[in-house]
Design a protein around this motif. Structure first.
Motif, short mmCIF file in Angstrom:
data_model
loop_
_atom_site.label_atom_id
_atom_site.label_comp_id
_atom_site.label_asym_id
_atom_site.label_seq_id
_atom_site.Cartn_x
_atom_site.Cartn_y
_atom_site.Cartn_z
N TYR A 133 6.56 -9.03 5.81
CA TYR A 133 7.57 -9.05 4.81
C TYR A 133 6.72 -7.68 3.94
O TYR A 133 7.02 -7.32 3.25
CB TYR A 133 6.12 -10.05 4.15
CG TYR A 133 6.54 -10.00 2.83
CD1 TYR A 133 8.00 -10.41 1.77
CD2 TYR A 133 5.70 -9.67 1.51
CE1 TYR A 133 8.59 -10.36 0.78
CE2 TYR A 133 6.49 -10.09 0.29
CZ TYR A 133 7.45 -10.11 -0.25
OH TYR A 133 7.85 -10.60 -0.99
N SER A 134 5.18 -7.02 3.99
CA SER A 134 4.23 -6.14 3.48
C SER A 134 5.37 -4.24 3.75
O SER A 134 5.67 -3.78 2.61
CB SER A 134 3.28 -5.89 3.59
OG SER A 134 2.33 -7.05 3.07
N VAL A 135 5.45 -4.32 5.09
CA VAL A 135 6.29 -2.78 5.71
C VAL A 135 7.51 -3.84 5.00
O VAL A 135 8.35 -2.22 3.80
CB VAL A 135 6.44 -3.28 7.09
CG1 VAL A 135 6.96 -2.59 7.41
CG2 VAL A 135 5.06 -3.34 7.39
N ALA A 136 8.26 -5.17 4.78
CA ALA A 136 9.63 -4.86 4.33
C ALA A 136 9.98 -4.72 2.48
O ALA A 136 10.67 -3.24 2.31
CB ALA A 136 10.47 -5.77 4.58
N ALA A 137 9.39 -4.48 2.44
CA ALA A 137 8.93 -4.14 0.25
C ALA A 137 8.57 -2.62 0.68
O ALA A 137 8.83 -1.75 -0.18
CB ALA A 137 8.13 -5.07 -0.27
N ALA A 138 7.55 -2.07 1.47
CA ALA A 138 7.38 -0.88 1.05
C ALA A 138 8.58 -0.23 1.54
O ALA A 138 8.71 0.97 0.47
CB ALA A 138 6.14 -0.76 2.75
N TYR A 139 9.48 -0.40 2.16
CA TYR A 139 10.67 0.06 2.30
C TYR A 139 11.95 0.12 1.29
O TYR A 139 12.26 0.92 0.93
CB TYR A 139 11.72 -0.59 3.91
CG TYR A 139 10.21 0.43 5.09
CD1 TYR A 139 11.00 1.97 5.55
CD2 TYR A 139 10.38 -0.26 6.06
CE1 TYR A 139 10.54 2.67 6.33
CE2 TYR A 139 9.95 0.71 7.26
CZ TYR A 139 10.24 1.43 7.69
OH TYR A 139 9.88 2.49 8.56
N TYR A 140 11.62 -0.96 1.09
CA TYR A 140 12.20 -1.45 -0.10
C TYR A 140 12.03 -0.60 -1.73
O TYR A 140 12.88 -0.21 -2.40
CB TYR A 140 12.27 -2.63 -0.70
CG TYR A 140 13.16 -3.23 -1.70
CD1 TYR A 140 14.22 -2.38 -2.40
CD2 TYR A 140 12.74 -4.56 -2.42
CE1 TYR A 140 14.36 -3.15 -3.38
CE2 TYR A 140 13.37 -5.08 -3.55
CZ TYR A 140 14.36 -4.26 -4.13
OH TYR A 140 14.98 -4.70 -5.28
N ASN A 141 10.52 -0.47 -1.71
CA ASN A 141 9.91 0.47 -2.30
C ASN A 141 10.08 2.14 -2.30
O ASN A 141 10.56 2.74 -3.48
CB ASN A 141 8.89 0.31 -3.03
CG ASN A 141 8.65 -1.27 -3.46
OD1 ASN A 141 8.98 -1.93 -4.58
ND2 ASN A 141 7.76 -1.94 -3.00
N ALA A 142 10.56 2.86 -1.42
CA ALA A 142 10.67 3.58 -0.82
C ALA A 142 12.17 3.86 -0.29
O ALA A 142 12.47 5.25 -0.45
CB ALA A 142 10.40 3.98 0.33
N ASP A 143 13.46 2.77 -1.02
CA ASP A 143 14.67 3.44 -0.71
C ASP A 143 15.79 3.17 0.23
O ASP A 143 16.24 4.49 1.27
CB ASP A 143 14.60 4.23 -1.62
CG ASP A 143 14.80 3.74 -3.28
OD1 ASP A 143 15.14 2.80 -4.02
OD2 ASP A 143 14.61 4.85 -4.38
N HIS A 144 14.63 2.83 1.44
CA HIS A 144 15.45 2.90 2.87
C HIS A 144 15.70 1.09 3.11
O HIS A 144 14.83 1.13 3.75
CB HIS A 144 14.29 3.46 3.31
CG HIS A 144 13.65 4.25 3.45
ND1 HIS A 144 13.74 5.50 3.73
CD2 HIS A 144 12.35 4.93 2.26
CE1 HIS A 144 14.16 6.17 3.87
NE2 HIS A 144 12.81 6.53 2.79
N GLY A 145 16.74 1.22 2.87
CA GLY A 145 17.41 0.19 2.44
C GLY A 145 17.41 -0.93 4.13
O GLY A 145 17.26 -1.99 4.20
#
Length: 127
Positions: free
Chosen positions: A3-15
């Motif tokens: 979940y944390s990894v996913a959120a980090a990618y989301y916040n970095a615009d890597h959908g």
């Protein structure tokens, strides 16, 4: 975790990367609602895709969110936004009514939407 990894990618615009990790994270029911909500939000509101593609990417997650968490207001708001994106701005009043029934007035996004929808319904004479 995932979940944390996913959120980090989301916040970095890597959908696409975020989506892959959210799908793994949502296997843990503790994260299911948040994963579905964030995937829906990410594709619907934070993607550079054209509206029809944004709606298509978000729709399965919004549908799951509503199916599994029918009293979660953001799901109904996102369903109405998908309708607006794919139906020339038209939204089903029944979807909006469902949102009005479950809106969380402590959440600023939902509270603002509630006021706008209620005002539009009052103006149109919709109960």
């Amino acid at each position: 975790g995932q979940y944390s990894v996913a959120a980090a990618y989301y916040n970095a615009d890597h959908g696409d990367d975020a989506e892959r990790h959210y799908k793994v994270a949502m296997k843990d029911n503790r994260y299911l609602r948040d994963c579905l909500s964030e995937l829906s939000t990410m594709w619907l509101y934070h993607s550079d895709l054209p509206n029809d593609r944004r709606a298509a990417k978000a729709k399965p997650y919004v549908d799951s969110l509503i199916e599994k968490f029918p009293k979660y207001g953001p799901g109904w708001l996102m369903r109405s936004d998908i309708q607006a994106m794919t139906q020339n701005g038209r939204m089903d009043p029944e979807v909006l009514k469902r949102f009005l029934d479950v809106a969380d007035h402590d959440d600023p996004w939902q509270a603002d939407a509630y006021k706008e929808i209620r005002a539009a319904f009052d103006k149109a004479g919709i109960e």
